[in-house]
Design a protein around this motif. Sequence first.
Motif, PDB file in Angstrom:
ATOM      1  N   LYS A 260       0.840  -1.195   0.000  1.00  0.00           N
ATOM      2  CA  LYS A 260       0.000   0.000   0.000  1.00  0.00           C
ATOM      3  C   LYS A 260       0.875   1.246   0.000  1.00  0.00           C
ATOM      4  O   LYS A 260       1.997   1.233   0.501  1.00  0.00           O
ATOM      5  CB  LYS A 260      -0.865   0.059   1.265  1.00  0.00           C
ATOM      6  CG  LYS A 260      -1.909  -1.008   1.379  1.00  0.00           C
ATOM      7  CD  LYS A 260      -2.689  -0.819   2.666  1.00  0.00           C
ATOM      8  CE  LYS A 260      -3.753  -1.866   2.821  1.00  0.00           C
ATOM      9  NZ  LYS A 260      -4.517  -1.677   4.069  1.00  0.00           N
ATOM     10  N   LEU A 261       0.322   2.326  -0.529  1.00  0.00           N
ATOM     11  CA  LEU A 261       0.931   3.649  -0.449  1.00  0.00           C
ATOM     12  C   LEU A 261       0.031   4.494   0.441  1.00  0.00           C
ATOM     13  O   LEU A 261      -1.190   4.518   0.250  1.00  0.00           O
ATOM     14  CB  LEU A 261       1.045   4.265  -1.844  1.00  0.00           C
ATOM     15  CG  LEU A 261       1.634   5.661  -1.946  1.00  0.00           C
ATOM     16  CD1 LEU A 261       3.083   5.680  -1.457  1.00  0.00           C
ATOM     17  CD2 LEU A 261       1.564   6.157  -3.392  1.00  0.00           C
ATOM     18  N   LEU A 262       0.646   5.164   1.419  1.00  0.00           N
ATOM     19  CA  LEU A 262      -0.119   5.966   2.366  1.00  0.00           C
ATOM     20  C   LEU A 262       0.364   7.402   2.404  1.00  0.00           C
ATOM     21  O   LEU A 262       1.551   7.669   2.219  1.00  0.00           O
ATOM     22  CB  LEU A 262       0.005   5.387   3.783  1.00  0.00           C
ATOM     23  CG  LEU A 262      -0.640   4.038   4.034  1.00  0.00           C
ATOM     24  CD1 LEU A 262       0.334   2.917   3.739  1.00  0.00           C
ATOM     25  CD2 LEU A 262      -1.110   3.948   5.462  1.00  0.00           C
ATOM     26  N   ARG A 263      -0.578   8.321   2.631  1.00  0.00           N
ATOM     27  CA  ARG A 263      -0.281   9.705   2.974  1.00  0.00           C
ATOM     28  C   ARG A 263      -0.613   9.820   4.448  1.00  0.00           C
ATOM     29  O   ARG A 263      -1.772   9.739   4.838  1.00  0.00           O
ATOM     30  CB  ARG A 263      -1.143  10.675   2.166  1.00  0.00           C
ATOM     31  CG  ARG A 263      -0.922  12.123   2.571  1.00  0.00           C
ATOM     32  CD  ARG A 263      -1.950  13.127   2.030  1.00  0.00           C
ATOM     33  NE  ARG A 263      -2.783  12.720   0.955  1.00  0.00           N
ATOM     34  CZ  ARG A 263      -4.081  12.396   1.093  1.00  0.00           C
ATOM     35  NH1 ARG A 263      -4.669  12.395   2.280  1.00  0.00           N
ATOM     36  NH2 ARG A 263      -4.800  12.062   0.039  1.00  0.00           N
ATOM     37  N   GLY A 264       0.402   9.945   5.287  1.00  0.00           N
ATOM     38  CA  GLY A 264       0.172   9.887   6.730  1.00  0.00           C
ATOM     39  C   GLY A 264      -0.379   8.514   7.068  1.00  0.00           C
ATOM     40  O   GLY A 264       0.235   7.498   6.766  1.00  0.00           O
ATOM     41  N   SER A 265      -1.576   8.468   7.657  1.00  0.00           N
ATOM     42  CA  SER A 265      -2.216   7.187   7.961  1.00  0.00           C
ATOM     43  C   SER A 265      -3.337   6.861   6.971  1.00  0.00           C
ATOM     44  O   SER A 265      -4.030   5.860   7.135  1.00  0.00           O
ATOM     45  CB  SER A 265      -2.765   7.206   9.389  1.00  0.00           C
ATOM     46  OG  SER A 265      -3.717   8.244   9.525  1.00  0.00           O
TER      47      SER A 265
ATOM     48  N   LEU B 229      -3.291   4.317  -2.181  1.00  0.00           N
ATOM     49  CA  LEU B 229      -3.168   3.340  -3.264  1.00  0.00           C
ATOM     50  C   LEU B 229      -3.170   1.968  -2.615  1.00  0.00           C
ATOM     51  O   LEU B 229      -2.274   1.632  -1.845  1.00  0.00           O
ATOM     52  CB  LEU B 229      -1.889   3.558  -4.069  1.00  0.00           C
ATOM     53  CG  LEU B 229      -1.696   2.658  -5.290  1.00  0.00           C
ATOM     54  CD1 LEU B 229      -2.824   2.847  -6.297  1.00  0.00           C
ATOM     55  CD2 LEU B 229      -0.355   2.933  -5.945  1.00  0.00           C
ATOM     56  N   ILE B 230      -4.224   1.200  -2.901  1.00  0.00           N
ATOM     57  CA  ILE B 230      -4.446  -0.080  -2.246  1.00  0.00           C
ATOM     58  C   ILE B 230      -4.453  -1.171  -3.310  1.00  0.00           C
ATOM     59  O   ILE B 230      -5.075  -1.012  -4.357  1.00  0.00           O
ATOM     60  CB  ILE B 230      -5.791  -0.070  -1.489  1.00  0.00           C
ATOM     61  CG1 ILE B 230      -5.829   1.112  -0.516  1.00  0.00           C
ATOM     62  CG2 ILE B 230      -6.024  -1.380  -0.767  1.00  0.00           C
ATOM     63  CD1 ILE B 230      -7.202   1.382   0.058  1.00  0.00           C
ATOM     64  N   PRO B 231      -3.782  -2.313  -3.064  1.00  0.00           N
ATOM     65  CA  PRO B 231      -3.798  -3.395  -4.034  1.00  0.00           C
ATOM     66  C   PRO B 231      -5.207  -3.959  -4.215  1.00  0.00           C
ATOM     67  O   PRO B 231      -6.065  -3.812  -3.341  1.00  0.00           O
ATOM     68  CB  PRO B 231      -2.884  -4.457  -3.424  1.00  0.00           C
ATOM     69  CG  PRO B 231      -2.302  -3.875  -2.203  1.00  0.00           C
ATOM     70  CD  PRO B 231      -3.007  -2.610  -1.886  1.00  0.00           C
ATOM     71  N   THR B 232      -5.420  -4.612  -5.333  1.00  0.00           N
ATOM     72  CA  THR B 232      -6.722  -5.208  -5.627  1.00  0.00           C
ATOM     73  C   THR B 232      -6.899  -6.521  -4.873  1.00  0.00           C
ATOM     74  O   THR B 232      -5.940  -7.155  -4.467  1.00  0.00           O
ATOM     75  CB  THR B 232      -6.877  -5.471  -7.134  1.00  0.00           C
ATOM     76  OG1 THR B 232      -5.799  -6.324  -7.549  1.00  0.00           O
ATOM     77  CG2 THR B 232      -6.837  -4.189  -7.924  1.00  0.00           C
TER      78      THR B 232
END
Length: 185
Positions: free
Chosen positions: A93-98, A102-105
């Motif tokens: 996953k890619l996070l901005r803060g918490s 961008l979440i995998p399928t």
Amino acid sequence: MALALSGTSNGSLNNLSLSGNTATIVDTGKAGTIVQVVQGTTSTEVAITGTTYTDTGLTASITPTSSSNKVLIFVNQPFNSARDVVDHGFGMKLLRGSTEILIPTRVTSTAAPLSFFFDNSNNDWGHINLSYLDSPSTTSSTTYKTQARPYFDSSNGVIRLQRGSSSVVYDQNPTSTIILMEVVA
């Protein structure tokens, strides 16, 4: 573009900086202009064995100059996915803060989110590349990071990030990078 300056003072006006009768102009009004670039790196190996998403050690922070601007993110992260039996993989996953941005399928509604799956081996190496255009809507310092988890934690399922190999084929000290670019909206 011609610029005429008068006077001998230091100071600033909008995006014009004056210092000792020298001027610097930054055109931040044109859509698509890249205002700043920040890079984060890590070479520290992280091994994740549980099915809870865990920080990978890759992070970078940027302070947008305008709340309407966007942040273009590029990630390159070497991995080793392994399990004692065939069928293994991981989610990232890619996070901005918490906040997950961008979440995998998911393969099915009950399956774990999946970025990579390998069904014919029990040990694979590679690089995951992610890109995403985010709208953070802030002028505060904003941190971006990746998290990962193995698809299976049974049979010693593991995802290793920034892992070197003794093999000539793979990097001895792989470095992960995250690049953040502020883009005028």
